[in-house]
Each structure stands twice: as structure tokens, then as C-alpha cells.
Design a protein around this motif. Structure first.
Motif, short mmCIF file in Angstrom:
data_model
loop_
_atom_site.label_atom_id
_atom_site.label_comp_id
_atom_site.label_asym_id
_atom_site.label_seq_id
_atom_site.Cartn_x
_atom_site.Cartn_y
_atom_site.Cartn_z
N ASN A 1 0.81 -1.22 0.00
CA ASN A 1 0.00 0.00 0.00
C ASN A 1 0.84 1.27 0.00
O ASN A 1 0.32 2.36 0.10
N ILE A 2 2.17 1.13 -0.14
CA ILE A 2 3.07 2.29 -0.14
C ILE A 2 3.54 2.56 -1.57
O ILE A 2 3.97 1.66 -2.27
N GLU A 3 3.49 3.82 -1.97
CA GLU A 3 3.90 4.20 -3.32
C GLU A 3 5.22 4.96 -3.27
O GLU A 3 5.40 5.86 -2.46
N ALA A 4 6.14 4.58 -4.13
CA ALA A 4 7.40 5.31 -4.28
C ALA A 4 7.23 6.28 -5.45
O ALA A 4 6.83 5.87 -6.53
N VAL A 5 7.53 7.55 -5.22
CA VAL A 5 7.39 8.55 -6.28
C VAL A 5 8.77 9.07 -6.67
O VAL A 5 9.64 9.23 -5.83
N LYS A 6 8.95 9.30 -7.95
CA LYS A 6 10.21 9.80 -8.47
C LYS A 6 10.37 11.27 -8.11
O LYS A 6 9.43 12.05 -8.25
N VAL A 7 11.54 11.63 -7.63
CA VAL A 7 11.82 13.02 -7.28
C VAL A 7 11.98 13.85 -8.54
O VAL A 7 12.58 13.40 -9.52
N SER A 8 11.46 15.06 -8.50
CA SER A 8 11.58 15.98 -9.63
C SER A 8 12.76 16.91 -9.37
O SER A 8 12.89 17.49 -8.30
N TYR A 9 13.61 17.05 -10.38
CA TYR A 9 14.77 17.93 -10.28
C TYR A 9 14.62 19.14 -11.20
O TYR A 9 15.55 19.90 -11.37
N SER A 10 13.46 19.30 -11.82
CA SER A 10 13.33 20.32 -12.84
C SER A 10 12.80 21.65 -12.33
O SER A 10 13.48 22.66 -12.41
N LYS A 11 11.60 21.70 -11.83
CA LYS A 11 10.99 22.99 -11.49
C LYS A 11 10.66 23.05 -10.00
O LYS A 11 9.91 22.23 -9.49
#
Length: 139
Positions: free
Chosen positions: A9-19
Motif C-alpha cells: 500500500n506504499i507508493e514510491a514517487v520519483k523526485v523531480s529535479y526540474s521545477k
């Protein structure tokens, strides 16, 4: 380094390095956007984050990866301790020069359940105590 699986039930989200998120008013949604952002200078990390309301993210450790600089005696000690508590945990000891053989971390989200060890003392506690004392004596 450890390899682990997240609870289903845990989601890993990609970190944003853009804005960089703009903060005019701090809301829950804006806080999550901020937590998903990191400065461009950190882009080489290719980071993923788990954003949860709990204090800890439930994981199941699947592998312990030791680098080439870890002494054989430390590896033996760790394997002895892990045989008591986590006999199915895989331990890998890379041999090589410097950090050139370290595995690349990867994010894997799995449907496996996470099992927590009961807090009561188990039958292997005396053996674990032996390994702990051995570690302290060897320092």
C-alpha cells in the motif's frame, strides 16, 4: 547498502529535479509537491521517495550488500547475527577495488507483505548477545 521491498500500500514517487514548486499558500498538496522536489545538483541520485503520514515506512529487507572494504571478520559477524533473526536474508559481499563493484540501487514496489518480529525475546537472543559482545570486544 540494503535492498528492500515496500509494503503493497506504499507508493514510491520519483523526485523531480526540474521545477521548484512555488509556495504562495502552504496546503497539504503543496507540501507533497515540495517533498517531491530536489535541486538539480542532486539529479545524479535518481531518487525516489515515499511520502506517508506515519513515522516509518514499512519495508521488508531482502538483501544486505557489503562493499569490498568491509573486513571478512565483520561479514562473518553480521552473517552470524542474521542467521539468528533473519535466516532467509541474503548477504552479498562484493570483492574488488574501491567502490567500483557496488550495485546500482533500484526502486521496486512489491505486493509482498511486511512481517514484523515480535518485541518479546526470541530463543536466539543469547546467540545474538554473543555476537554483540564479540563485536564490542573486537573494536
Amino acid at each position: 547498502m540494503i535492498e528492500f521491498e515496500l509494503a503493497k500500500n506504499i507508493e514510491a514517487v520519483k523526485v523531480s529535479y526540474s521545477k521548484k514548486p512555488e509556495v504562495l499558500e502552504l496546503t497539504s498538496e503543496k507540501a507533497i509537491q515540495i517533498l517531491k522536489y530536489k535541486d538539480k545538483s542532486w539529479k545524479y541520485e535518481k531518487e525516489y521517495r515515499c511520502i506517508v503520514s506515519d513515522v516509518y515506512v514499512p519495508i521488508s529487507v531482502t538483501k544486505l550488500i557489503l562493499g569490498p572494504r568491509v573486513p571478512e571478520s565483520t561479514r562473518e559477524l553480521l552473517e552470524g547475527i542474521l542467521r539468528c533473526c533473519k535466516p532467509n536474508l541474503k548477504v552479498v559481499h562484493h570483492k574488488g577495488l574501491g567502490d567500483s563493484v557496488i550495485e546500482s540501487p533500484r526502486a521496486t514496489v512489491s505486493s509482498k507483505k511486511v512481517y514484523y518480529r515480535p518485541s518479546d525475546a526470541c530463543s536466539k537472543c543469547l546467540e545474538i548477545e554473543h555476537y554483540r559482545n564479540e563485536l564490542v570486544a573486537n573494536k
